[in-house]
Design a protein around this motif. Structure first.
Motif, PDB file in Angstrom:
ATOM      1  N   ARG A  25       0.847  -1.183   0.000  1.00 21.12           N
ATOM      2  CA  ARG A  25       0.000   0.000   0.000  1.00 21.12           C
ATOM      3  C   ARG A  25       0.887   1.240   0.000  1.00 21.12           C
ATOM      4  NH1 ARG A  25      -2.646   0.241   6.111  1.00 21.12           N
ATOM      5  NH2 ARG A  25      -0.687   0.223   7.281  1.00 21.12           N
ATOM      6  N   LEU A  26       0.385   2.270  -0.614  1.00 20.24           N
ATOM      7  CA  LEU A  26       1.119   3.516  -0.761  1.00 20.24           C
ATOM      8  C   LEU A  26       0.596   4.530   0.254  1.00 20.24           C
ATOM      9  CD1 LEU A  26       3.142   5.223  -2.450  1.00 20.24           C
ATOM     10  CD2 LEU A  26       1.242   5.746  -3.988  1.00 20.24           C
ATOM     11  N   GLY A  27       1.518   5.246   0.873  1.00 11.50           N
ATOM     12  CA  GLY A  27       1.127   6.283   1.805  1.00 11.50           C
ATOM     13  C   GLY A  27       1.977   7.525   1.615  1.00 11.50           C
ATOM     14  N   VAL A  28       1.434   8.675   2.014  1.00 11.80           N
ATOM     15  CA  VAL A  28       2.163   9.941   1.917  1.00 11.80           C
ATOM     16  C   VAL A  28       2.177  10.571   3.305  1.00 11.80           C
ATOM     17  CG1 VAL A  28       2.321  12.183   0.800  1.00 11.80           C
ATOM     18  CG2 VAL A  28       1.404  10.234  -0.467  1.00 11.80           C
ATOM     19  N   ALA A  29       3.402  10.865   3.786  1.00  7.63           N
ATOM     20  CA  ALA A  29       3.556  11.414   5.135  1.00  7.63           C
ATOM     21  C   ALA A  29       3.918  12.897   5.068  1.00  7.63           C
ATOM     22  CB  ALA A  29       4.649  10.647   5.882  1.00  7.63           C
ATOM     23  N   ASP A  30       3.446  13.646   6.055  1.00  9.90           N
ATOM     24  CA  ASP A  30       3.805  15.054   6.126  1.00  9.90           C
ATOM     25  C   ASP A  30       5.056  15.240   6.989  1.00  9.90           C
ATOM     26  OD1 ASP A  30       3.035  14.901   8.789  1.00  9.90           O
ATOM     27  OD2 ASP A  30       1.065  15.771   8.443  1.00  9.90           O
ATOM     28  N   ASP A  31       5.470  16.481   7.172  1.00  5.39           N
ATOM     29  CA  ASP A  31       6.713  16.736   7.898  1.00  5.39           C
ATOM     30  C   ASP A  31       6.537  16.671   9.415  1.00  5.39           C
ATOM     31  OD1 ASP A  31       5.221  18.991   8.216  1.00  5.39           O
ATOM     32  OD2 ASP A  31       6.673  20.377   7.330  1.00  5.39           O
ATOM     33  N   LYS A  32       5.327  16.297   9.865  1.00  5.04           N
ATOM     34  CA  LYS A  32       5.105  16.104  11.308  1.00  5.04           C
ATOM     35  C   LYS A  32       5.107  14.618  11.681  1.00  5.04           C
ATOM     36  CE  LYS A  32       4.155  20.533  12.149  1.00  5.04           C
ATOM     37  NZ  LYS A  32       4.218  21.020  10.772  1.00  5.04           N
ATOM     38  N   THR A  71       2.792  12.326  10.253  1.00  2.00           N
ATOM     39  CA  THR A  71       1.487  11.704  10.018  1.00  2.00           C
ATOM     40  C   THR A  71       1.445  11.185   8.579  1.00  2.00           C
ATOM     41  OG1 THR A  71       0.394  13.182  11.575  1.00  2.00           O
ATOM     42  CG2 THR A  71      -1.008  12.027   9.992  1.00  2.00           C
ATOM     43  N   ILE A  72       1.108   9.899   8.435  1.00  4.37           N
ATOM     44  CA  ILE A  72       1.036   9.294   7.102  1.00  4.37           C
ATOM     45  C   ILE A  72      -0.424   9.049   6.743  1.00  4.37           C
ATOM     46  CG2 ILE A  72       1.270   6.909   7.967  1.00  4.37           C
ATOM     47  CD1 ILE A  72       2.917   6.352   5.400  1.00  4.37           C
ATOM     48  N   TYR A  73      -0.767   9.300   5.459  1.00  6.69           N
ATOM     49  CA  TYR A  73      -2.136   9.166   4.971  1.00  6.69           C
ATOM     50  C   TYR A  73      -2.183   8.040   3.948  1.00  6.69           C
ATOM     51  CZ  TYR A  73      -2.512  13.808   7.058  1.00  6.69           C
ATOM     52  OH  TYR A  73      -2.471  14.859   7.918  1.00  6.69           O
ATOM     53  N   TYR A  74      -3.213   7.180   4.054  1.00  5.69           N
ATOM     54  CA  TYR A  74      -3.395   6.057   3.143  1.00  5.69           C
ATOM     55  C   TYR A  74      -4.614   6.298   2.252  1.00  5.69           C
ATOM     56  CZ  TYR A  74      -0.179   3.834   6.416  1.00  5.69           C
ATOM     57  OH  TYR A  74       0.901   3.543   7.190  1.00  5.69           O
ATOM     58  N   GLY A  75      -4.761   5.426   1.263  1.00  2.00           N
ATOM     59  CA  GLY A  75      -5.812   5.615   0.276  1.00  2.00           C
ATOM     60  C   GLY A  75      -7.214   5.520   0.832  1.00  2.00           C
ATOM     61  N   ASN A  76      -7.397   4.808   1.945  1.00  2.00           N
ATOM     62  CA  ASN A  76      -8.717   4.726   2.559  1.00  2.00           C
ATOM     63  C   ASN A  76      -8.978   5.878   3.520  1.00  2.00           C
ATOM     64  OD1 ASN A  76      -6.988   4.098   4.611  1.00  2.00           O
ATOM     65  ND2 ASN A  76      -7.775   2.021   4.950  1.00  2.00           N
ATOM     66  N   HIS A  77      -8.103   6.906   3.467  1.00  2.00           N
ATOM     67  CA  HIS A  77      -8.195   8.108   4.298  1.00  2.00           C
ATOM     68  C   HIS A  77      -7.909   7.844   5.784  1.00  2.00           C
ATOM     69  CE1 HIS A  77      -9.565  11.129   1.338  1.00  2.00           C
ATOM     70  NE2 HIS A  77      -9.989  10.058   0.697  1.00  2.00           N
ATOM     71  N   GLU A  78      -7.331   6.675   6.059  1.00  2.00           N
ATOM     72  CA  GLU A  78      -6.824   6.448   7.398  1.00  2.00           C
ATOM     73  C   GLU A  78      -5.464   7.121   7.544  1.00  2.00           C
ATOM     74  OE1 GLU A  78      -6.636   2.323   8.246  1.00  2.00           O
ATOM     75  OE2 GLU A  78      -8.803   2.064   8.429  1.00  2.00           O
ATOM     76  N   SER A  79      -5.069   7.387   8.767  1.00  2.00           N
ATOM     77  CA  SER A  79      -3.771   7.999   9.003  1.00  2.00           C
ATOM     78  C   SER A  79      -3.111   7.333  10.207  1.00  2.00           C
ATOM     79  CB  SER A  79      -3.913   9.508   9.233  1.00  2.00           C
ATOM     80  OG  SER A  79      -4.696   9.755  10.384  1.00  2.00           O
ATOM     81  N   ASP A  99       0.649   7.694  12.955  1.00  2.00           N
ATOM     82  CA  ASP A  99       1.828   8.454  13.373  1.00  2.00           C
ATOM     83  C   ASP A  99       3.069   7.584  13.190  1.00  2.00           C
ATOM     84  OD1 ASP A  99       3.720  10.087  14.452  1.00  2.00           O
ATOM     85  OD2 ASP A  99       2.950  10.003  16.505  1.00  2.00           O
ATOM     86  N   ILE A 100       3.972   7.992  12.295  1.00  3.29           N
ATOM     87  CA  ILE A 100       5.203   7.221  12.056  1.00  3.29           C
ATOM     88  C   ILE A 100       6.438   8.043  12.414  1.00  3.29           C
ATOM     89  CG2 ILE A 100       4.191   5.802  10.225  1.00  3.29           C
ATOM     90  CD1 ILE A 100       5.638   7.638   8.201  1.00  3.29           C
ATOM     91  N   LEU A 121      12.637  -5.147   9.013  1.00  5.35           N
ATOM     92  CA  LEU A 121      11.337  -5.783   9.145  1.00  5.35           C
ATOM     93  C   LEU A 121      10.560  -5.133  10.286  1.00  5.35           C
ATOM     94  CD1 LEU A 121       9.653  -8.176   8.029  1.00  5.35           C
ATOM     95  CD2 LEU A 121      10.486  -9.492   9.975  1.00  5.35           C
ATOM     96  N   LEU A 122       9.305  -4.766   9.993  1.00 11.71           N
ATOM     97  CA  LEU A 122       8.442  -4.139  10.997  1.00 11.71           C
ATOM     98  C   LEU A 122       7.372  -5.149  11.399  1.00 11.71           C
ATOM     99  CD1 LEU A 122       7.994  -0.676   9.262  1.00 11.71           C
ATOM    100  CD2 LEU A 122       9.628  -1.282  11.056  1.00 11.71           C
ATOM    101  N   PRO A 123       7.496  -5.773  12.576  1.00 10.62           N
ATOM    102  CA  PRO A 123       6.504  -6.777  12.995  1.00 10.62           C
ATOM    103  C   PRO A 123       5.119  -6.154  13.090  1.00 10.62           C
ATOM    104  CG  PRO A 123       8.476  -6.882  14.372  1.00 10.62           C
ATOM    105  CD  PRO A 123       8.586  -5.636  13.553  1.00 10.62           C
ATOM    106  N   GLY A 124       4.157  -6.753  12.394  1.00 13.75           N
ATOM    107  CA  GLY A 124       2.779  -6.275  12.429  1.00 13.75           C
ATOM    108  C   GLY A 124       2.581  -4.911  11.816  1.00 13.75           C
ATOM    109  N   GLY A 125       3.575  -4.429  11.060  1.00 11.34           N
ATOM    110  CA  GLY A 125       3.496  -3.067  10.540  1.00 11.34           C
ATOM    111  C   GLY A 125       2.638  -2.913   9.304  1.00 11.34           C
ATOM    112  N   PHE A 126       2.218  -4.029   8.698  1.00 12.46           N
ATOM    113  CA  PHE A 126       1.408  -3.949   7.485  1.00 12.46           C
ATOM    114  C   PHE A 126       0.077  -4.663   7.754  1.00 12.46           C
ATOM    115  CE2 PHE A 126       0.003  -5.578   3.339  1.00 12.46           C
ATOM    116  CZ  PHE A 126      -0.023  -4.402   2.627  1.00 12.46           C
ATOM    117  N   ASP A 127      -0.892  -3.915   8.258  1.00 11.55           N
ATOM    118  CA  ASP A 127      -2.199  -4.480   8.594  1.00 11.55           C
ATOM    119  C   ASP A 127      -2.066  -5.758   9.421  1.00 11.55           C
ATOM    120  OD1 ASP A 127      -3.515  -2.461   7.350  1.00 11.55           O
ATOM    121  OD2 ASP A 127      -3.883  -3.550   5.485  1.00 11.55           O
TER     122      ASP A 127
END
Length: 475
Positions: free
Chosen positions: A104-111, A113-121, A123-124, A143-149
């Motif tokens: 999945r693709l996400g876009v994060a701001d400079d604070k 906060t990352i935003y996903y296509g389903n409009h969920e966000s 804190d990374i 590797l991020l345990p449990g980091g992808f859904d």
């Protein structure tokens, strides 16, 4: 008009083809006999070669996966708006399209906060990969345990830079399950296992044939080592980022382990084989080799006859070929048909830009080094243009050293300039080629093929007049 040759001219071709068939059959027989002797000579050497080949395939898979994804992310970041929390940024539609089971693709701001296509966000801000990317470094996470859904995963991140400042990050989250599936599909998985670990020893991803341990050193700590090899010796080689072979024994059974650096962060790939199981398979191959020689020769004769028939048919169809014989890109005539049809589309389903390209000082190359060198340059140009564009785009050899690229399906007005810059950079890296590029954008309802091409040609001459080895835009 096709000129038919008489029998006197055709007979030497038949005899030559017959001689070629006999030579190929003799060559296949010789190769099979050589293979038989090699299996007899050293099964262990064969095991080493195959495990190295296996690991190289995994290495190539990882490199191609990460390189292609990072290139796509950089392209995405080059035209994406920095997130402002409004929900009206230009990238939302594309982000939503990339919501898949394995990525999945996400876009994060400079604070952070990352935003996903389903409009969920989410804190990374505390993530190591985010902190690196905000320093302007593209990177790949551990590797991020449990980091992808809820699944383990990795993240590829590139900065979104505007006015020389990092305004955010484009992040592609990738499920580790997809990599595990590739490792399980390995031809050697029946005889051992594959896994990926870090230089600190942490096992990131592994195939199902391996015990689940946190580190490679836990996996091997109870094994028996001989001939001066040890776990500490392996640790030193791993920490130095070098390739290594290891032979150890588990319950008296020999195991072979190959590990090598991937060139991706501090990742290492490893393949292990249970030598007895693998060598028993090779012993069976030895017994089947003689039968294989006979059957393969028969199949080869049938295959050659079939190929000759196909080649004969293909010779008749050569004049209808769509691709330029030298560069492999579309011919001028074929491109006109494809593009004219594509200009009738609407929205994203049409060509949106045209690029006209001319190799700088190509005549000088031919005059100085000969036409063979010139042909090699044209071949390389075709390869670079194909690598820098997508399958949906149409690349054309317009004539001589002139090429045309029709870009399809995207709406970003700055996208053609980014592609032109990437092409020029690839030419410069090659060291053999410099070119000038003219760019024109296609109007929303414009479908006049020749008029568009003329504007691109005019832009090309603007680039030439400005000093060559650059692009110019004629809007």
């Amino acid at each position: 008009m096709i000129n038919h040759r008489d029998g006197n001219h055709y007979l030497p071709k038949i005899m030559g083809m017959f001689g070629l068939v006999v030579s190929i059959i003799a060559g296949i027989l010789a190769m099979n006999l050589y293979y038989f002797r090699e299996v007899e000579k050293s099964l262990v050497d064969q095991t080493y070669r195959d495990i190295k080949l296996e690991n190289d395939k995994i290495l190539s898979y990882l490199q191609n996966l990460t390189e292609s994804k990072l290139e796509w992310l950089e392209l995405f970041a080059s035209f994406s708006d920095p997130p402002d929390g409004s929900g009206n940024e230009s990238w939302w539609e594309l982000v939503a399209e990339n919501e898949k089971e394995t990525s999945r693709l996400g876009v994060a701001d400079d604070k952070g906060t990352i935003y996903y296509g389903n409009h969920e966000s989410a804190d990374i801000s505390a993530r190591a990969y985010y902190q690196k990317v905000m320093k302007g470094e593209k990177n790949i996470s551990r590797l991020l345990p449990g980091g992808f859904d809820g699944q383990d995963g990795i993240v590829l991140a590139v900065p979104i830079i505007r006015d020389s400042k990092v305004k955010g990050a484009a992040c592609l989250e990738y499920s580790a399950a997809e990599i595990e599936k590739y490792l399980d599909d390995s031809p050697l998985s029946r005889y051992g296992a594959n896994f990926i670990f870090t230089q600190e020893g942490q096992i990131m991803v592994s195939s199902s044939g391996i015990d689940r341990k946190d580190t490679v050193y836990e996996l091997l700590k109870n094994m028996e080592f001989r001939n001066g090899q040890s776990l500490e010796q392996m640790r030193e080689v791993v920490e130095s980022g070098q390739t290594g072979f290891l032979i150890y024994y588990e319950n008296g059974k020999k195991r072979l382990l190959l590990f090598q650096p991937t060139g991706i962060e501090d990742w290492m790939t490893a393949s292990l084989v249970e030598a007895e199981r693998y060598e028993s398979m090779l012993n069976r191959i030895r017994g089947l080799t003689l039968g294989f020689i006979t059957s393969s020769t028969l199949m080869l004769v049938c295959a050659i006859l079939l190929i000759l028939g196909i080649l004969h048919y293909r010779k008749k169809e050569e004049k209808r070929a769509q691709k330029d014989y030298l560069t492999g890109v579309y011919t001028r005539e074929t491109a006109r048909k494809l593009v004219s049809q594509g200009l009738k589309g609407v929205g994203n389903k049409r060509f949106y830009a045209c690029m006209f390209l001319d190799i700088d000082d190509f005549k000088k190359i031919n005059d100085t080094f000969g036409h063979h060198k010139g042909d090699l340059v044209l071949v390389e140009v075709g390869q670079i243009l194909s690598a820098c564009t997508r399958q949906e785009d149409v690349i054309v050899r317009f004539g001589g050293d002139e090429f045309c690229i029709w870009l399809y399906g995207m709406r970003g007005r700055k996208q053609p300039e980014a592609i032109a810059a990437r092409i020029l950079n690839a030419f410069n890296i090659s060291g053999n080629i410099h070119a000038s590029i003219g760019i024109t954008l296609v109007g929303e309802n414009e479908n006049d093929y020749d008029a568009i091409l003329k504007r691109a040609d005019e832009a090309l001459y603007q680039a030439k007049r400005k000093g060559k080895n650059q692009y110019a835009v004629n809007r």
